[in-house]
Design a protein around this motif. Structure first.
Motif, PDB file in Angstrom:
ATOM      1  N   SER A 206       0.837  -1.027  -0.048  1.00 26.54           N
ATOM      2  CA  SER A 206      -0.020  -0.071   0.068  1.00 26.54           C
ATOM      3  C   SER A 206       1.034   1.082   0.220  1.00 26.54           C
ATOM      4  O   SER A 206       2.047   1.128   0.444  1.00 26.54           O
ATOM      5  CB  SER A 206      -1.067   0.063   1.125  1.00 26.54           C
ATOM      6  OG  SER A 206      -0.167  -0.123   2.380  1.00 26.54           O
ATOM      7  N   PRO A 207       0.362   2.363  -0.646  1.00 20.62           N
ATOM      8  CA  PRO A 207       1.082   3.509  -0.714  1.00 20.62           C
ATOM      9  C   PRO A 207       1.739   4.080   0.800  1.00 20.62           C
ATOM     10  O   PRO A 207       0.799   4.383   1.693  1.00 20.62           O
ATOM     11  CB  PRO A 207       0.320   4.703  -1.428  1.00 20.62           C
ATOM     12  CG  PRO A 207      -0.947   3.856  -1.893  1.00 20.62           C
ATOM     13  CD  PRO A 207      -0.799   2.659  -1.085  1.00 20.62           C
ATOM     14  N   THR A 208       2.890   4.115   1.073  1.00 24.79           N
ATOM     15  CA  THR A 208       3.489   4.471   2.314  1.00 24.79           C
ATOM     16  C   THR A 208       4.476   5.476   2.512  1.00 24.79           C
ATOM     17  O   THR A 208       5.240   5.484   1.305  1.00 24.79           O
ATOM     18  CB  THR A 208       4.062   3.075   2.826  1.00 24.79           C
ATOM     19  OG1 THR A 208       3.413   1.910   2.474  1.00 24.79           O
ATOM     20  CG2 THR A 208       4.374   3.100   4.477  1.00 24.79           C
ATOM     21  N   ALA A 209       4.342   6.406   3.262  1.00 23.17           N
ATOM     22  CA  ALA A 209       5.435   7.507   3.620  1.00 23.17           C
ATOM     23  C   ALA A 209       6.902   6.600   4.278  1.00 23.17           C
ATOM     24  O   ALA A 209       6.704   5.760   4.916  1.00 23.17           O
ATOM     25  CB  ALA A 209       5.190   8.370   4.566  1.00 23.17           C
TER      26      ALA A 209
ATOM     27  N   PRO B 188       5.041   2.191  -2.704  1.00 25.09           N
ATOM     28  CA  PRO B 188       4.180   0.926  -2.492  1.00 25.09           C
ATOM     29  C   PRO B 188       5.147   0.029  -1.711  1.00 25.09           C
ATOM     30  O   PRO B 188       6.228  -0.289  -1.811  1.00 25.09           O
ATOM     31  CB  PRO B 188       4.003   0.415  -3.823  1.00 25.09           C
ATOM     32  CG  PRO B 188       5.087   0.865  -4.755  1.00 25.09           C
ATOM     33  CD  PRO B 188       5.538   2.046  -4.110  1.00 25.09           C
ATOM     34  N   ALA B 189       4.660  -0.410  -0.302  1.00 31.16           N
ATOM     35  CA  ALA B 189       5.420  -1.136   0.455  1.00 31.16           C
ATOM     36  C   ALA B 189       4.466  -1.976   1.427  1.00 31.16           C
ATOM     37  O   ALA B 189       3.234  -1.553   1.854  1.00 31.16           O
ATOM     38  CB  ALA B 189       6.379  -0.383   1.363  1.00 31.16           C
ATOM     39  N   ASP B 190       5.137  -3.171   1.862  1.00 38.72           N
ATOM     40  CA  ASP B 190       4.233  -3.877   2.851  1.00 38.72           C
ATOM     41  C   ASP B 190       5.165  -3.155   4.280  1.00 38.72           C
ATOM     42  O   ASP B 190       6.168  -3.773   4.554  1.00 38.72           O
ATOM     43  CB  ASP B 190       4.412  -5.341   2.620  1.00 38.72           C
ATOM     44  CG  ASP B 190       3.462  -6.270   3.693  1.00 38.72           C
ATOM     45  OD1 ASP B 190       3.672  -5.809   4.738  1.00 38.72           O
ATOM     46  OD2 ASP B 190       3.184  -7.334   3.274  1.00 38.72           O
ATOM     47  N   CYS B 191       4.303  -2.383   5.050  1.00 41.16           N
ATOM     48  CA  CYS B 191       4.714  -1.798   6.187  1.00 41.16           C
ATOM     49  C   CYS B 191       5.317  -2.942   7.016  1.00 41.16           C
ATOM     50  O   CYS B 191       6.667  -2.670   7.527  1.00 41.16           O
ATOM     51  CB  CYS B 191       3.938  -1.077   6.671  1.00 41.16           C
ATOM     52  SG  CYS B 191       4.254   0.769   6.871  1.00 41.16           S
ATOM     53  N   ASP B 192       4.479  -3.844   7.548  1.00 39.58           N
ATOM     54  CA  ASP B 192       5.168  -4.799   8.630  1.00 39.58           C
ATOM     55  C   ASP B 192       6.640  -5.638   7.962  1.00 39.58           C
ATOM     56  O   ASP B 192       7.272  -5.765   8.784  1.00 39.58           O
ATOM     57  CB  ASP B 192       4.060  -5.921   8.618  1.00 39.58           C
ATOM     58  CG  ASP B 192       2.847  -5.377   9.670  1.00 39.58           C
ATOM     59  OD1 ASP B 192       3.062  -4.535  10.297  1.00 39.58           O
ATOM     60  OD2 ASP B 192       1.693  -5.775   9.290  1.00 39.58           O
ATOM     61  N   GLN B 193       6.430  -5.924   6.981  1.00 38.43           N
ATOM     62  CA  GLN B 193       7.724  -6.804   6.117  1.00 38.43           C
ATOM     63  C   GLN B 193       8.838  -5.672   6.289  1.00 38.43           C
ATOM     64  O   GLN B 193      10.085  -6.080   6.633  1.00 38.43           O
ATOM     65  CB  GLN B 193       7.393  -6.931   4.839  1.00 38.43           C
ATOM     66  CG  GLN B 193       6.092  -8.061   4.793  1.00 38.43           C
ATOM     67  CD  GLN B 193       6.448  -9.464   5.654  1.00 38.43           C
ATOM     68  OE1 GLN B 193       7.638  -9.673   5.744  1.00 38.43           O
ATOM     69  NE2 GLN B 193       5.528 -10.016   5.834  1.00 38.43           N
TER      70      GLN B 193
END
Ligand code: ADP
Length: 423
Positions: free
Chosen positions: A271-274, A309-314
């Motif tokens: 998801s789009p992440t800062a 775009p990133a998987d925050c938790d990962q």
């Protein structure tokens, strides 16, 4: 109606007509002769015409058949050539070395892999005796045994010069086109390396589990021996046991995480992440650990970075692994800095420390599973499973990013990873 039938009909009509004429002109002298001439005059051209037409038809038919045969022949030749080329391509690109030898042991065919094993150009090897091309004694012995006993021989051979392991197979074959023996050399180096990695893994995991288990056992024994009566001492020992259990849990969790990622079970939720969001949370978590070692932990995030775009938790896990290592391998009063900046179509993250550094020999392998750099230094003083960087690598690759490290022994290391701005 067929041409022959028409001709026969004409001849029959002419014959009947001539017979009728002959009947009617029996009394007239010379009449019979002129009738016969008349019949011949009609029949001969007709027969000649029919023969000519039939001859043409037959020639045409023969030509058609000949052309068909020629086409079939060309097709067969093309097919054979295609198969020959295909076999040649397969042979050339086969990872295993393949050689064909004649009765005398001279090389009739050698593929690219075999020519690389023996470090000789293919063209130069053709016609040479196998024993002069294969400089390895074990291989030559195997070949001679195959030739003398006319039986398949196989063995694992180590090529010292190239640090390679080969499964060598020598096989007598039904002689054809001057070829009597097939030699196959399978490269086992990778398999051997995987085996050694697996052995390393088992010994690492056993060692990593045995150490906390032994500690917990010692704590239990101390408590049993009377420490339980002293509440303060008992609490201290119980705290130590809890720490050991935590480290075992971490090991098992890391193993599970890596297995899930490697087997593709882990689903990444992009998801789009800062960019700052990806860094600040893990940094907060390590603040206390860093200050306990009086390590200055700083953050530098370039302004105006786009969302990615990133998987925050990962990605938190990646940053956590890097920070954990940086603090672990940096002596008291050192510095650890984490930064993020934009370069072309990527965001580059860097985790820099003023720690012990990594030996240049270890550096290319530190992202391998279970690889621990400088084992003697790590033993006892710095614990770890050798899984953290492998997990980080898999997560970054799943984001289509890159991961690498630079280090200078005794001065410090910088670990980098990049994430694409548009995935
Ligand atoms: P571990 O659990 O052993 O830390 P990692 O995969 O995280 O496993 O790291 C692999 C090896 O890389 C470590 O054993 C360590 O020797 C080396 N390493 C990783 N980060 C650093 C660092 N910042 N400084 C020095 N060595 C490091």
């Amino acid at each position: 109606m067929a041409l022959t039938q028409v001709a026969i009909l004409i001849i029959v009509v002419a014959a009947v007509a001539s017979w009728l004429n002959l009947e009617s002109c029996q009394q007239t002298p010379g009449c019979a002769r002129s009738v016969i001439l008349w019949v011949l005059g009609i029949s001969i051209p007709v027969v000649v015409l029919v023969a000519w037409l039939w001859g043409r038809w037959y020639a045409n038919k023969t030509l058609v058949i000949t052309n068909q045969l020629e086409r079939d022949y060309n097709r067969q030749v093309g097919l054979v050539e295609f198969q020959r080329q295909r076999n040649q391509i397969v042979m050339q690109y086969l990872a295993d070395g393949v050689l064909l030898l004649n009765k005398k042991g001279e090389i009739r065919l050698i593929n690219r892999a075999a020519s690389e094993i023996f470090d000789i150009p293919q063209a130069k090897a053709i016609g040479q005796p196998f024993s002069s091309v294969a400089w390895n004694h074990a291989l030559i012995d195997l070949w001679q045994a195959c030739r003398q006993q006319e039986e398949e021989q196989r063995a694992t051979v180590e090529l010292d010069r190239q640090n390679k392991f080969l499964e060598a197979i020598f096989k007598p074959i039904q002689p054809q086109e001057g070829v009597s023996y097939l030699v196959v050399l399978q490269d086992l180096t990778r398999i051997r390396r995987l085996e050694s990695i697996r052995r390393d893994f088992i010994s690492n995991v056993s060692h990593e589990l045995l150490t906390p288990i032994a500690s917990v056992r010692a704590v239990v024994e101390t408590l049993e021996d009377g420490a339980l009566d002293n509440r303060e001492v008992a609490l201290k020992f119980l705290g130590r046991a809890a720490d050991e259990v935590d480290s075992m849990t971490q090991l098992v969790n890391e193993l599970l995480t890596l297995t899930r990622i490697e087997s593709g079970v882990t689903e990444f939720k992009f998801s789009p992440t800062a960019v700052s969001e990806l860094i600040l949370r893990p940094v907060e978590r390590f603040g206390e650990q860093a200050s306990r070692k009086e390590i200055e932990l700083s953050v530098e995030v370039a302004p105006d970075l786009p969302m990615i775009p990133a998987d925050c938790d990962q990605i938190w896990q990646v940053v956590r692994n890097f920070l954990h290592n940086a603090i672990k391998h940096t002596p008291r009063s050192g510095q650890v800095k984490i930064s993020a900046s934009k370069k072309k179509k990527e965001i580059i993250f860097a985790i820099e420390d003023t720690g012990v550094g990594i030996h240049p020999e270890d550096l290319p392998r530190i992202f391998e599973r279970f690889y621990k750099a400088d084992r003697s230094r790590n033993r006892g003083a710095v614990s770890g499973t050798g899984l953290g960087l492998a997990i980080a690598k898999h997560i970054v690759l799943a984001h289509n990013g890159r991961i690498w490290a630079e280090s200078s022994l005794g001065k410090g290391s910088t670990f980098y990873f990049s994430l694409p701005i548009n995935n």
